[in-house]
Design an enzyme around this catalytic site. Sequence first.
Site, PDB file in Angstrom:
ATOM      1  N   HIS A 244       0.858  -1.277  -0.171  1.00  0.00           N
ATOM      2  CA  HIS A 244      -0.188   0.002  -0.027  1.00  0.00           C
ATOM      3  C   HIS A 244       0.780   1.126   0.057  1.00  0.00           C
ATOM      4  O   HIS A 244       0.671   2.226   0.654  1.00  0.00           O
ATOM      5  CB  HIS A 244      -1.026  -0.250   1.202  1.00  0.00           C
ATOM      6  CG  HIS A 244      -2.167  -1.151   1.027  1.00  0.00           C
ATOM      7  ND1 HIS A 244      -3.286  -0.930   0.417  1.00  0.00           N
ATOM      8  CD2 HIS A 244      -2.015  -2.344   1.393  1.00  0.00           C
ATOM      9  CE1 HIS A 244      -4.186  -1.862   0.467  1.00  0.00           C
ATOM     10  NE2 HIS A 244      -3.266  -2.698   1.028  1.00  0.00           N
TER      11      HIS A 244
ATOM     12  N   ASP B 257      -0.943  -4.920   5.756  1.00  0.00           N
ATOM     13  CA  ASP B 257      -2.074  -5.739   5.184  1.00  0.00           C
ATOM     14  C   ASP B 257      -1.501  -5.781   3.706  1.00  0.00           C
ATOM     15  O   ASP B 257      -1.012  -5.062   3.168  1.00  0.00           O
ATOM     16  CB  ASP B 257      -3.400  -5.012   5.204  1.00  0.00           C
ATOM     17  CG  ASP B 257      -3.416  -3.634   4.931  1.00  0.00           C
ATOM     18  OD1 ASP B 257      -2.222  -2.655   5.004  1.00  0.00           O
ATOM     19  OD2 ASP B 257      -4.317  -3.383   4.021  1.00  0.00           O
ATOM     20  N   GLU B 258      -2.113  -6.889   3.039  1.00  0.00           N
ATOM     21  CA  GLU B 258      -1.876  -7.257   1.556  1.00  0.00           C
ATOM     22  C   GLU B 258      -0.506  -6.979   0.904  1.00  0.00           C
ATOM     23  O   GLU B 258      -0.444  -5.562   0.358  1.00  0.00           O
ATOM     24  CB  GLU B 258      -3.068  -6.173   1.000  1.00  0.00           C
ATOM     25  CG  GLU B 258      -4.512  -6.726   1.417  1.00  0.00           C
ATOM     26  CD  GLU B 258      -5.676  -5.809   0.994  1.00  0.00           C
ATOM     27  OE1 GLU B 258      -6.602  -6.256   0.686  1.00  0.00           O
ATOM     28  OE2 GLU B 258      -5.442  -4.615   0.847  1.00  0.00           O
ATOM     29  N   VAL B 259       0.425  -7.665   1.140  1.00  0.00           N
ATOM     30  CA  VAL B 259       1.737  -7.429   0.711  1.00  0.00           C
ATOM     31  C   VAL B 259       2.281  -8.285  -0.262  1.00  0.00           C
ATOM     32  O   VAL B 259       2.755  -9.460   0.103  1.00  0.00           O
ATOM     33  CB  VAL B 259       2.549  -7.360   1.827  1.00  0.00           C
ATOM     34  CG1 VAL B 259       4.163  -6.981   1.460  1.00  0.00           C
ATOM     35  CG2 VAL B 259       2.152  -6.357   2.878  1.00  0.00           C
TER      36      VAL B 259
END
Length: 592
Positions: free
Chosen positions: A268, A330-332
């Site tokens: 992100h 998050d979300e890597v």
Amino acid sequence: MPDAGPDPLPAASELAQPVPGFRHPVRHAPLADPFVVGPTTVVRAAPELAAAAATWKRRTEDATGLTLAWEATDDGADEAGRPTVSFVLDTTVPAGGYALRTGSGAVVVTASDVAGAHAGAQTLRQLAGPRAFRRAPVDDAPLTVPSGLDAHDDPAHAWRGVLLDVARHFLPKHDVLRFVELAAAHHLDVVQLHLTDDQGWRFESLRYPRLTEVGSWRRESGVGTWRAGVFDGRPHGGFYTQDDLREIVAHARAHGMTVVPEIDVPGHVEAAVAAYPELGTRKQPHEVRTTWGISTEVLDPSEETLAFFRDVLDEVMDVFDAPYVALGGDEVPTALWRANPDIVRRAADLGLDDVADLHGWFLGSLARHVVAAGRRPVVWDEAFRPGHDTLPRETVVTAWRGWTVGLQAMAAGHDVVMAPEQAVYLDHRAGDGPDEPVPVGFLHTLRDVHRFDPLPAGALAEAGVTDVDALPGRLLGAQAELWTEHLDSARRLDYAAFPRLAAFADVVWTGEPADARDTEAFVARLERDHLPRLAAFGVELRPLDGPYPWQTRPGVAGHPRDLASELASGGYGGVGGWVEDASGARTNEIGG
Ligand code: ACM
């Protein structure tokens, strides 16, 4: 003070009942006269509770046009015999809680700490009805509070949070201040300010000015879901100066709220990489992201990048006084790490089993920096890997993909905030009718949100936890989330947040198990007592039976998801986001 009588009277339900509801029985034996806030009313406060009393006084002065007298003491009665609102220190009241007694000539809020005094003050404001939520008087009628009330209350959960995403769409400072006030009016105590993401960087760094010069501007964004491929061609953005943020922090403190800043790494990060391409793995020019969804762009997990973000965090910790600092996590996706031989070698040199472990290693390193500064890091649950946990114990894990990972983190010794997207993502659609504006995510109606359980029995059973209190980590509380890719203004934010945030607030304050909760009574109270308060405040909420015509977005596509079918495959263990296999290939990219 009047004797409120020995019996717990059912008349509490006849009151202009606060939202959230009282957790404990309330005694109410109405006296002949209510308490009237008038020109001779004096506010008296113990020094320890003065901040809460002063805010109640200011808001009440706005609503009434009066100037109330002030005495910096809670000792005894007012010598002049004036009607008093007293904030009295009593160390026997549970932390964060309060007692509230109302007579015809006196109101007493008792608390052992300023948080409890704030909660009591907000209840007092609710009891005074919608007029107390206006910024100026509409007529000469006085503000009144029902007399003969004897209540005591304390919150079930210490962390009663709401996340405000100001990265996808910048929210002007004025609206952030207003949102903080609204959250406080619902007895919430944490606003997690999501300051950075692929689509925008909102924190002014004096050391790295390009973060805002470049990273706070987005060329355009999708009209509805990015999957529809329709874009508006309209640049937008903005950022908060450090003084803006100090103002927000001080305003929040004055309302009993803590602002937890979030700098999201190592995924992100497209806005940061656009500003400083050397932070990325490819060292090439980059653009602030124009779509939503999960980006493959991640930070180069180098010593230089770590030093950069330690500097940024030092600035963040200088501006924000919260005991917590959120680091994202998050979300890597790891594809760019796997594609880079230097990064693969680095992972091996660090002794990591797999390139994917750079995720936890990177966050662990920044988390230790935060701990060394005397604060506690907060991460999204992907940063915690059961069996591979590299985070300092002080790290709080926010469980968004489901409850199970939260329980696993508690078993590993982390304190946890439950924020499952299956229940409390308030950017997700509030109705399944054709008029719902830009319907994304799961269906979370008002009643669904009121049935949210931070620790449902089914999740405990599925995780094999028989005694949650025996786990080394604690449940700090819960958090509702407002992601703003599709909430591009304060009006859209109001629509998504209200009145569902009131349902969340009721749950997280009272802590009742879902099966013991009377949702229909809550909805009735909401309609009768609380919607008028929100209307008086000026909240452009979603009507219970669906949007007003001007709140709809005809022809703008959303991306609804179906909870039942996703839960069938995921249970309490998490259904959101995406799955990446050992080669870095991704499946199940259903988020965004
Ligand atoms: C999240 O929703 N990616 C925390």
